[in-house]
Design a protein around this motif. Structure first.
Motif, PDB file in Angstrom:
ATOM      1  N   MET A  90       0.868  -1.175   0.000  1.00  0.00           N
ATOM      2  CA  MET A  90       0.000   0.000   0.000  1.00  0.00           C
ATOM      3  C   MET A  90       0.907   1.228   0.000  1.00  0.00           C
ATOM      4  O   MET A  90       1.910   1.262   0.723  1.00  0.00           O
ATOM      5  CB  MET A  90      -0.870   0.002   1.260  1.00  0.00           C
ATOM      6  N   LEU A  91       0.573   2.212  -0.828  1.00  0.00           N
ATOM      7  CA  LEU A  91       1.291   3.482  -0.828  1.00  0.00           C
ATOM      8  C   LEU A  91       0.536   4.468   0.048  1.00  0.00           C
ATOM      9  O   LEU A  91      -0.694   4.548  -0.002  1.00  0.00           O
ATOM     10  CB  LEU A  91       1.403   4.046  -2.244  1.00  0.00           C
ATOM     11  N   VAL A  92       1.282   5.225   0.842  1.00  0.00           N
ATOM     12  CA  VAL A  92       0.703   6.289   1.658  1.00  0.00           C
ATOM     13  C   VAL A  92       1.068   7.600   0.986  1.00  0.00           C
ATOM     14  O   VAL A  92       2.247   7.888   0.769  1.00  0.00           O
ATOM     15  CB  VAL A  92       1.226   6.259   3.104  1.00  0.00           C
ATOM     16  N   LEU A  93       0.045   8.392   0.647  1.00  0.00           N
ATOM     17  CA  LEU A  93       0.255   9.703   0.043  1.00  0.00           C
ATOM     18  C   LEU A  93      -0.186  10.768   1.046  1.00  0.00           C
ATOM     19  O   LEU A  93      -1.109  10.535   1.835  1.00  0.00           O
ATOM     20  CB  LEU A  93      -0.550   9.854  -1.246  1.00  0.00           C
ATOM     21  N   GLY A  94       0.468  11.904   1.003  1.00  0.00           N
ATOM     22  CA  GLY A  94       0.112  12.995   1.899  1.00  0.00           C
ATOM     23  C   GLY A  94       0.016  14.310   1.146  1.00  0.00           C
ATOM     24  O   GLY A  94       0.711  14.525   0.146  1.00  0.00           O
ATOM     25  N   MET A  95      -0.853  15.190   1.640  1.00  0.00           N
ATOM     26  CA  MET A  95      -1.014  16.525   1.070  1.00  0.00           C
ATOM     27  C   MET A  95      -1.180  17.513   2.214  1.00  0.00           C
ATOM     28  O   MET A  95      -2.038  17.325   3.077  1.00  0.00           O
ATOM     29  CB  MET A  95      -2.238  16.582   0.151  1.00  0.00           C
ATOM     30  N   MET A  96      -0.369  18.549   2.222  1.00  0.00           N
ATOM     31  CA  MET A  96      -0.462  19.581   3.243  1.00  0.00           C
ATOM     32  C   MET A  96      -1.485  20.634   2.816  1.00  0.00           C
ATOM     33  O   MET A  96      -1.612  20.961   1.632  1.00  0.00           O
ATOM     34  CB  MET A  96       0.901  20.248   3.462  1.00  0.00           C
ATOM     35  N   ALA A  97      -2.189  21.169   3.796  1.00  0.00           N
ATOM     36  CA  ALA A  97      -3.212  22.190   3.524  1.00  0.00           C
ATOM     37  C   ALA A  97      -2.618  23.384   2.785  1.00  0.00           C
ATOM     38  O   ALA A  97      -3.215  23.897   1.831  1.00  0.00           O
ATOM     39  CB  ALA A  97      -3.873  22.635   4.827  1.00  0.00           C
ATOM     40  N   ASP A  98      -1.435  23.845   3.199  1.00  0.00           N
ATOM     41  CA  ASP A  98      -0.822  25.006   2.554  1.00  0.00           C
ATOM     42  C   ASP A  98      -0.494  24.735   1.088  1.00  0.00           C
ATOM     43  O   ASP A  98      -0.633  25.627   0.241  1.00  0.00           O
ATOM     44  CB  ASP A  98       0.442  25.437   3.300  1.00  0.00           C
TER      45      ASP A  98
END
Length: 195
Positions: free
Chosen positions: A175-183
């Motif tokens: 499984m790949l974990v992706l992240g996105m910051m609000a800024d």
């Protein structure tokens, strides 16, 4: 610290309504949603007709659970959902995990994910104070990875080796974990100055 949305959360976009899924949404219309390879994989199930009792059990995991939401996606003026989002909210640390499925195959490939997810991101980031979104994506889900990584605001953060047991095959899958910051999301969505 971020806060939880009300259980009655409803968001509107130009073309869609996003609101909590209800028992009235379940039934024969959703039965075919697990009967194609893509949807079965996203639901981590064997390809089959999705019986109403199974639909009920799946969505019951989100009822009366602070921090868990299942949101139906409805085209404006239509009474039936074409897909749904699931959200797992962690307000204490300001992070939420998002997943979605366009169950009605006739609506896939019509760019509704950007429109509907932007409404969710805007609400959670700007109104409720979340700082980060996460998503778990299977490496073989190339269309989803292309969609998420093409605008450069989602980033691959980890590969969880043999993390998920595939319900269809019993095999352990990555499984790949992706992240996105609000800024980063805000910067990408800000209007560009005229040249």
């Amino acid at each position: 610290m971020a806060t939880l949305p009300p259980p009655s959360l409803t968001l509107e976009t130009k073309n869609f309504l996003i609101r909590p899924i209800s028992g009235a949404d379940l039934g024969e219309r959703l039965s075919g949603w697990a009967d194609d390879e893509l949807a079965a994989e996203m639901l981590n199930t064997k390809r089959r007709q999705w019986a109403v009792r199974e639909q009920t059990a799946f969505f019951a995991k989100f009822e009366n659970q602070p921090g868990k939401l299942a949101l139906a996606i409805l085209p404006r003026g239509e009474p039936h959902p074409i897909g749904f989002y699931t959200l797992h909210l962690q307000p204490r640390i300001g992070v939420f995990t998002i997943s979605h499925l366009i169950g009605d195959a006739n609506w896939r490939g019509k760019d509704l994910t950007t429109e509907t997810s932007d409404a969710i991101y805007g609400y959670l980031f700007d109104k409720l104070g979340y700082a980060k979104a996460k998503a778990n994506v299977r490496p073989q889900n190339r269309p989803m990875l292309w969609l998420m990584l093409s605008d450069k605001i989602w980033r691959k953060e980890a590969r969880l080796v043999r993390h998920l047991r595939d319900a269809a095959t019993g095999e352990r899958k990555d499984m790949l974990v992706l992240g996105m910051m609000a800024d980063d999301w805000r910067t990408a969505r800000a209007p560009r100055p005229a040249a």
